[in-house]
Design a protein around this motif. Structure first.
Motif, mmCIF file in Angstrom:
data_model
loop_
_atom_site.group_PDB
_atom_site.id
_atom_site.type_symbol
_atom_site.label_atom_id
_atom_site.label_comp_id
_atom_site.label_asym_id
_atom_site.label_seq_id
_atom_site.Cartn_x
_atom_site.Cartn_y
_atom_site.Cartn_z
ATOM 1 N N ASN A 162 2.011 -13.828 0.831
ATOM 2 C CA ASN A 162 2.493 -12.527 0.348
ATOM 3 C C ASN A 162 3.977 -12.353 0.621
ATOM 4 O OD1 ASN A 162 0.087 -11.684 -0.697
ATOM 5 N ND2 ASN A 162 -0.410 -10.274 0.973
ATOM 6 N N ALA A 163 4.421 -12.775 1.816
ATOM 7 C CA ALA A 163 5.839 -12.631 2.161
ATOM 8 C C ALA A 163 6.705 -13.439 1.185
ATOM 9 C CB ALA A 163 6.083 -13.083 3.598
ATOM 10 N N LEU A 164 6.186 -14.584 0.746
ATOM 11 C CA LEU A 164 6.944 -15.386 -0.226
ATOM 12 C C LEU A 164 6.873 -14.766 -1.622
ATOM 13 C CD1 LEU A 164 5.816 -18.922 0.973
ATOM 14 C CD2 LEU A 164 8.153 -18.038 1.095
ATOM 15 N N LYS A 165 5.673 -14.280 -1.985
ATOM 16 C CA LYS A 165 5.471 -13.730 -3.340
ATOM 17 C C LYS A 165 6.230 -12.428 -3.545
ATOM 18 C CE LYS A 165 0.965 -13.463 -3.283
ATOM 19 N NZ LYS A 165 -0.469 -13.292 -3.639
ATOM 20 N N TYR A 166 6.219 -11.578 -2.513
ATOM 21 C CA TYR A 166 6.806 -10.249 -2.681
ATOM 22 C C TYR A 166 8.113 -10.084 -1.913
ATOM 23 C CZ TYR A 166 2.101 -9.505 -4.389
ATOM 24 O OH TYR A 166 0.921 -9.617 -5.070
ATOM 25 N N GLY A 167 8.548 -11.144 -1.240
ATOM 26 C CA GLY A 167 9.800 -11.086 -0.493
ATOM 27 C C GLY A 167 10.986 -11.240 -1.426
ATOM 28 N N GLY A 194 9.849 -4.057 -0.090
ATOM 29 C CA GLY A 194 9.064 -3.117 0.696
ATOM 30 C C GLY A 194 7.983 -2.430 -0.125
ATOM 31 N N ILE A 195 7.225 -1.583 0.533
ATOM 32 C CA ILE A 195 6.085 -0.927 -0.106
ATOM 33 C C ILE A 195 6.212 0.572 0.113
ATOM 34 C CG2 ILE A 195 3.561 -0.744 -0.123
ATOM 35 C CD1 ILE A 195 3.645 -3.545 1.412
ATOM 36 N N PRO A 196 6.243 1.374 -0.959
ATOM 37 C CA PRO A 196 6.322 2.826 -0.787
ATOM 38 C C PRO A 196 5.159 3.321 0.078
ATOM 39 C CG PRO A 196 6.683 2.241 -3.077
ATOM 40 C CD PRO A 196 6.259 0.983 -2.375
ATOM 41 N N PHE A 207 -8.810 -5.419 -4.538
ATOM 42 C CA PHE A 207 -8.191 -5.263 -5.855
ATOM 43 C C PHE A 207 -7.145 -4.154 -5.930
ATOM 44 C CE2 PHE A 207 -12.420 -7.127 -6.978
ATOM 45 C CZ PHE A 207 -11.943 -8.382 -7.296
ATOM 46 N N TYR A 208 -6.773 -3.570 -4.790
ATOM 47 C CA TYR A 208 -5.699 -2.584 -4.843
ATOM 48 C C TYR A 208 -4.354 -3.304 -4.882
ATOM 49 C CZ TYR A 208 -2.934 1.559 -4.157
ATOM 50 O OH TYR A 208 -2.043 2.575 -4.347
ATOM 51 N N ARG A 209 -3.522 -2.965 -5.846
ATOM 52 C CA ARG A 209 -2.193 -3.558 -5.957
ATOM 53 C C ARG A 209 -1.178 -2.466 -6.202
ATOM 54 N NH1 ARG A 209 -5.834 -7.029 -9.591
ATOM 55 N NH2 ARG A 209 -5.295 -9.186 -9.104
ATOM 56 N N VAL A 210 0.023 -2.643 -5.619
ATOM 57 C CA VAL A 210 1.085 -1.674 -5.863
ATOM 58 C C VAL A 210 1.545 -1.808 -7.313
ATOM 59 C CG1 VAL A 210 3.401 -0.947 -5.202
ATOM 60 C CG2 VAL A 210 1.785 -1.748 -3.453
ATOM 61 N N GLY A 220 -1.467 -13.459 -7.811
ATOM 62 C CA GLY A 220 -2.280 -12.711 -6.847
ATOM 63 C C GLY A 220 -3.669 -12.428 -7.385
ATOM 64 N N THR A 221 -4.631 -12.252 -6.479
ATOM 65 C CA THR A 221 -5.986 -11.886 -6.884
ATOM 66 C C THR A 221 -6.304 -10.447 -6.507
ATOM 67 O OG1 THR A 221 -6.915 -12.555 -4.752
ATOM 68 C CG2 THR A 221 -6.837 -14.238 -6.483
ATOM 69 N N GLY A 222 -5.459 -9.845 -5.662
ATOM 70 C CA GLY A 222 -5.754 -8.500 -5.176
ATOM 71 C C GLY A 222 -6.734 -8.491 -4.012
ATOM 72 N N LEU A 223 -7.083 -9.688 -3.526
ATOM 73 C CA LEU A 223 -8.065 -9.765 -2.434
ATOM 74 C C LEU A 223 -7.465 -10.243 -1.120
ATOM 75 C CD1 LEU A 223 -11.090 -11.308 -4.394
ATOM 76 C CD2 LEU A 223 -10.811 -8.950 -3.616
ATOM 77 N N GLY A 224 -6.192 -10.685 -1.165
ATOM 78 C CA GLY A 224 -5.579 -11.314 0.022
ATOM 79 C C GLY A 224 -5.625 -10.447 1.270
ATOM 80 N N LEU A 225 -5.206 -9.188 1.151
ATOM 81 C CA LEU A 225 -5.175 -8.332 2.339
ATOM 82 C C LEU A 225 -6.567 -7.833 2.728
ATOM 83 C CD1 LEU A 225 -1.839 -6.323 1.924
ATOM 84 C CD2 LEU A 225 -2.346 -8.178 3.529
ATOM 85 N N GLY A 248 12.166 -4.440 3.637
ATOM 86 C CA GLY A 248 11.155 -5.472 3.813
ATOM 87 C C GLY A 248 9.908 -4.954 4.491
ATOM 88 N N THR A 249 9.000 -5.890 4.717
ATOM 89 C CA THR A 249 7.664 -5.556 5.197
ATOM 90 C C THR A 249 7.303 -6.447 6.379
ATOM 91 O OG1 THR A 249 7.008 -4.926 2.952
ATOM 92 C CG2 THR A 249 5.222 -5.487 4.484
ATOM 93 N N THR A 250 6.638 -5.853 7.369
ATOM 94 C CA THR A 250 6.067 -6.643 8.463
ATOM 95 C C THR A 250 4.579 -6.355 8.543
ATOM 96 O OG1 THR A 250 8.086 -6.646 9.794
ATOM 97 C CG2 THR A 250 6.024 -7.018 10.966
#
Ligand code: ADP
Length: 272
Positions: A162-167, A194-196, A207-210, A220-225, A248-250
């Motif tokens: 995710n950090a690579l995909k959304y970074g 980052g994520i609001p 399946f929740y995605r921003v 993405g599959t929406g299942l990672g987290l 960014g996101t941690t």
């Protein structure tokens, strides 16, 4: 709304008496609704790439279909991509149900998170043509955790992925393993958009995605987290997602040290 659902049962008792029993079925109803939604979402996620795949196959089968090699190759590449998408989804669905099935057994391996992180970094770097140096690993007083090695490897794959995909494209990804008073913290930090705030509480839902389009575009599959959350719960670890828009996101997981238990709540989300 979150109205309560009461189930009423009326039983005759004694001579002409009636016993009215009220049972609160709210939680059972909510669980059932989640299950129904999950099956509907999973079916929809599989049906979309399947429809594309079948459409391309039909075109190739037609007598007057594309004849030039370049077009046929382009079609085949699209079909391969859609097939891969279905494969990733099925693998994630199977992971989720496997992790759920194992939820009640305590994980037993002594896992050194720092060397596991290095292993996962190397696997990701070679499989996805990501520069190995983009993924930095910092260790601060690590100790092994009692864990399930395969699941922790998957957790690291998902968080670093995710950090690579959304970074930030080409930006650094920091993996930290640090001993804290409350346990051992594993965190993955990116320099992305980052994520609001309003999305944070829902990120671990299946399946929740921003941004659904972005998620699909990056594979993405929406299942990672959702998978990460289940793995953290099995380890009685606490999951925190902290994000600053524009910085960014941690995502971090706080593991109890062997022999110690973290406080009751296994899963919380905080904002910075
Ligand atoms: P996906 O397969 O879509 O990546 P995840 O369950 O891993 O599914 O993540 C859910 C959503 O959370 C993603 O679609 C994305 O919108 C958001 N997200 C996850 N990690 C990050 C991150 N590091 N930075 C920004 N957004 C993120």
């Amino acid at each position: 709304g979150v109205g309560r659902h009461w189930e009423m049962a009326i039983h005759p008792v004694g001579e002409g008496g009636l016993l009215v029993r009220l049972a609160d079925r709210s939680e059972a109803r909510a669980a059932e609704r989640m299950r129904v939604d999950f099956v509907a979402n999973a079916s929809h996620e599989l049906r979309t790439p399947l429809a594309t795949l079948l459409g391309y196959i039909e075109t190739l089968q037609m007598a007057n279909g594309p004849e030039d090699a370049a077009t046929r190759l382009r079609f085949l590449n699209t079909m391969f991509g859609e097939g891969k998408r279905m494969q990733r989804l099925i693998e994630d669905l199977m992971s989720l149900s496997r992790i759920e099935a194992e939820q009640h057994s305590a994980p037993q391996d002594a896992v050194a998170l720092d060397s596991l992180a290095a292993e996962v970094r190397d696997a990701i770097a070679s499989a996805r043509s990501v520069e190995r140096d983009r993924i930095e690993i910092a260790v601060d007083g690590a100790a092994p955790v009692a864990g399930d090695r395969a699941q922790l490897s998957q957790l690291l794959h998902n968080l670093i992925g995710n950090a690579l995909k959304y970074g930030r494209p080409g930006g650094a990804v920091q993996v930290r393993v640090a001993r804290e008073a409350a346990g051992l913290r594993l965190s993955v930090t990116d320099e992305g958009a980052g994520i609001p705030r309003e999305h944070l509480p829902r990120l671990t839902e299946r399946f929740y995605r921003v941004d659904p389009g972005r998620s699909r575009a990056v594979g993405g599959t929406g299942l990672g987290l959702a998978i990460v959350k289940h793995i953290a719960e099995r380890h009685r670890a606490r999951l925190d997602i902290a994000s600053v828009v524009g910085q960014g996101t941690t995502v971090s997981v706080l593991f109890p040290l062997p022999g110690e238990a973290l406080s009751s709540k296994s899963h919380t989300i905080v904002t910075q």
